[in-house]
Write a protein that holds these residues in place. Structure first.
Motif, PDB file in Angstrom:
ATOM      1  N   ARG A  73      15.268  16.620  38.654  1.00  0.00           N
ATOM      2  CA  ARG A  73      15.047  16.116  37.230  1.00  0.00           C
ATOM      3  C   ARG A  73      14.462  17.130  36.355  1.00  0.00           C
ATOM      4  O   ARG A  73      15.256  17.357  35.439  1.00  0.00           O
ATOM      5  N   ARG A  74      13.463  17.861  36.854  1.00  0.00           N
ATOM      6  CA  ARG A  74      12.926  19.050  36.178  1.00  0.00           C
ATOM      7  C   ARG A  74      14.004  20.203  36.019  1.00  0.00           C
ATOM      8  O   ARG A  74      13.959  20.857  35.004  1.00  0.00           O
ATOM      9  N   ALA A  75      14.780  20.618  37.171  1.00  0.00           N
ATOM     10  CA  ALA A  75      15.783  21.456  37.051  1.00  0.00           C
ATOM     11  C   ALA A  75      16.666  21.340  36.090  1.00  0.00           C
ATOM     12  O   ALA A  75      17.204  22.038  35.319  1.00  0.00           O
ATOM     13  N   GLY A  81      21.109  23.010  26.443  1.00  0.00           N
ATOM     14  CA  GLY A  81      21.846  21.833  25.767  1.00  0.00           C
ATOM     15  C   GLY A  81      21.801  20.704  26.622  1.00  0.00           C
ATOM     16  O   GLY A  81      22.293  19.492  25.907  1.00  0.00           O
ATOM     17  N   LEU A  82      21.068  20.401  27.625  1.00  0.00           N
ATOM     18  CA  LEU A  82      20.772  19.154  28.274  1.00  0.00           C
ATOM     19  C   LEU A  82      19.408  18.556  28.074  1.00  0.00           C
ATOM     20  O   LEU A  82      19.573  17.501  28.606  1.00  0.00           O
ATOM     21  N   ARG A  83      18.507  19.258  27.369  1.00  0.00           N
ATOM     22  CA  ARG A  83      16.996  18.786  27.447  1.00  0.00           C
ATOM     23  C   ARG A  83      16.784  17.361  26.786  1.00  0.00           C
ATOM     24  O   ARG A  83      16.107  16.421  27.327  1.00  0.00           O
ATOM     25  N   ASN A  84      18.030  16.923  25.779  1.00  0.00           N
ATOM     26  CA  ASN A  84      17.858  15.602  25.167  1.00  0.00           C
ATOM     27  C   ASN A  84      18.441  14.418  25.791  1.00  0.00           C
ATOM     28  O   ASN A  84      18.546  13.454  25.306  1.00  0.00           O
ATOM     29  N   TYR A  85      19.330  14.821  26.909  1.00  0.00           N
ATOM     30  CA  TYR A  85      20.059  13.665  27.544  1.00  0.00           C
ATOM     31  C   TYR A  85      19.187  13.092  28.626  1.00  0.00           C
ATOM     32  O   TYR A  85      18.014  13.621  29.127  1.00  0.00           O
ATOM     33  N   ARG A  90      22.838  13.855  32.281  1.00  0.00           N
ATOM     34  CA  ARG A  90      22.629  15.290  32.643  1.00  0.00           C
ATOM     35  C   ARG A  90      23.305  15.162  34.138  1.00  0.00           C
ATOM     36  O   ARG A  90      24.075  16.161  34.198  1.00  0.00           O
ATOM     37  N   LEU A  91      23.048  14.426  35.133  1.00  0.00           N
ATOM     38  CA  LEU A  91      23.700  14.458  36.332  1.00  0.00           C
ATOM     39  C   LEU A  91      25.150  14.328  36.310  1.00  0.00           C
ATOM     40  O   LEU A  91      26.151  14.999  36.671  1.00  0.00           O
ATOM     41  N   ARG A  92      25.734  13.433  35.285  1.00  0.00           N
ATOM     42  CA  ARG A  92      27.165  13.098  35.009  1.00  0.00           C
ATOM     43  C   ARG A  92      27.813  14.348  34.288  1.00  0.00           C
ATOM     44  O   ARG A  92      28.804  14.713  34.926  1.00  0.00           O
ATOM     45  N   ILE A  93      27.023  15.096  33.370  1.00  0.00           N
ATOM     46  CA  ILE A  93      27.718  16.262  32.852  1.00  0.00           C
ATOM     47  C   ILE A  93      27.794  17.428  33.616  1.00  0.00           C
ATOM     48  O   ILE A  93      28.494  17.925  33.907  1.00  0.00           O
ATOM     49  N   LEU A  94      26.621  17.525  34.817  1.00  0.00           N
ATOM     50  CA  LEU A  94      26.494  18.423  35.716  1.00  0.00           C
ATOM     51  C   LEU A  94      27.576  18.223  36.923  1.00  0.00           C
ATOM     52  O   LEU A  94      27.765  19.039  37.819  1.00  0.00           O
TER      53      LEU A  94
END
Length: 149
Positions: A73-75, A81-85, A90-94
């Motif tokens: 979660r922290r990493a 560009g992903l801080r506000n998700y 974030r997992l889905r984007i990555l």
């Protein structure tokens, strides 16, 4: 790192600390990390510390599972560009699964291999019941009864 009651809390804490150190090293070493680069570096440097031998020491409490998940979660929050998700977004984007999902998948694969005789087992693992009728399949594990002294 197993205590006398076969709890793995100390082991999991050590794994979390190592993974956090590796994540910190990742961010200190590279001046810019984009999404693709992060996924490759995270999978090769950080995640192995959180997963090695997880079939044996898989956390039995949500507290321990959350400790492991918080590393990821922290990493992922530090990726530009992903801080506000949210964490799930974030997992889905990555294109990363949760660590809980990966542990569950590993447990299912190990169980499948055991039940179908795909790897050598020792006598301490329960036998498969034969000649029983179960709903849906004939692969029920034999439950040994023990006496408490």
């Amino acid at each position: 790192y197993v205590d006398q009651d076969l709890h793995f809390e100390q082991h999991i804490t050590t794994a979390v600390n190592k993974a956090n150190k590796m994540a910190g090293l990742l961010w200190r070493t590279f001046s810019y990390v984009d999404r693709e680069m992060f996924a490759i570096l995270y999978k090769s440097l950080v995640r192995p510390h959180l997963e090695y031998g997880a079939t044996v020491w898989s956390p039995g409490t949500w507290k321990l599972a959350d400790m492991l998940e918080n590393v990821q979660r922290r990493a992922t929050k530090r990726v530009p560009g992903l801080r506000n998700y949210s964490y799930e977004e974030r997992l889905r984007i990555l294109k990363l699964p949760t660590l809980l999902y990966r542990r569950l998948r590993g447990d299912l694969i190990t169980t499948y291999k055991y039940v179908h005789g795909l790897f050598d087992t020792t006598p301490c693992i329960p036998d498969i019941l034969s000649g029983t009728i179960t709903r849906g399949h004939n692969l029920r594990l034999k439950r040994e009864r023990t006496n408490k002294n």
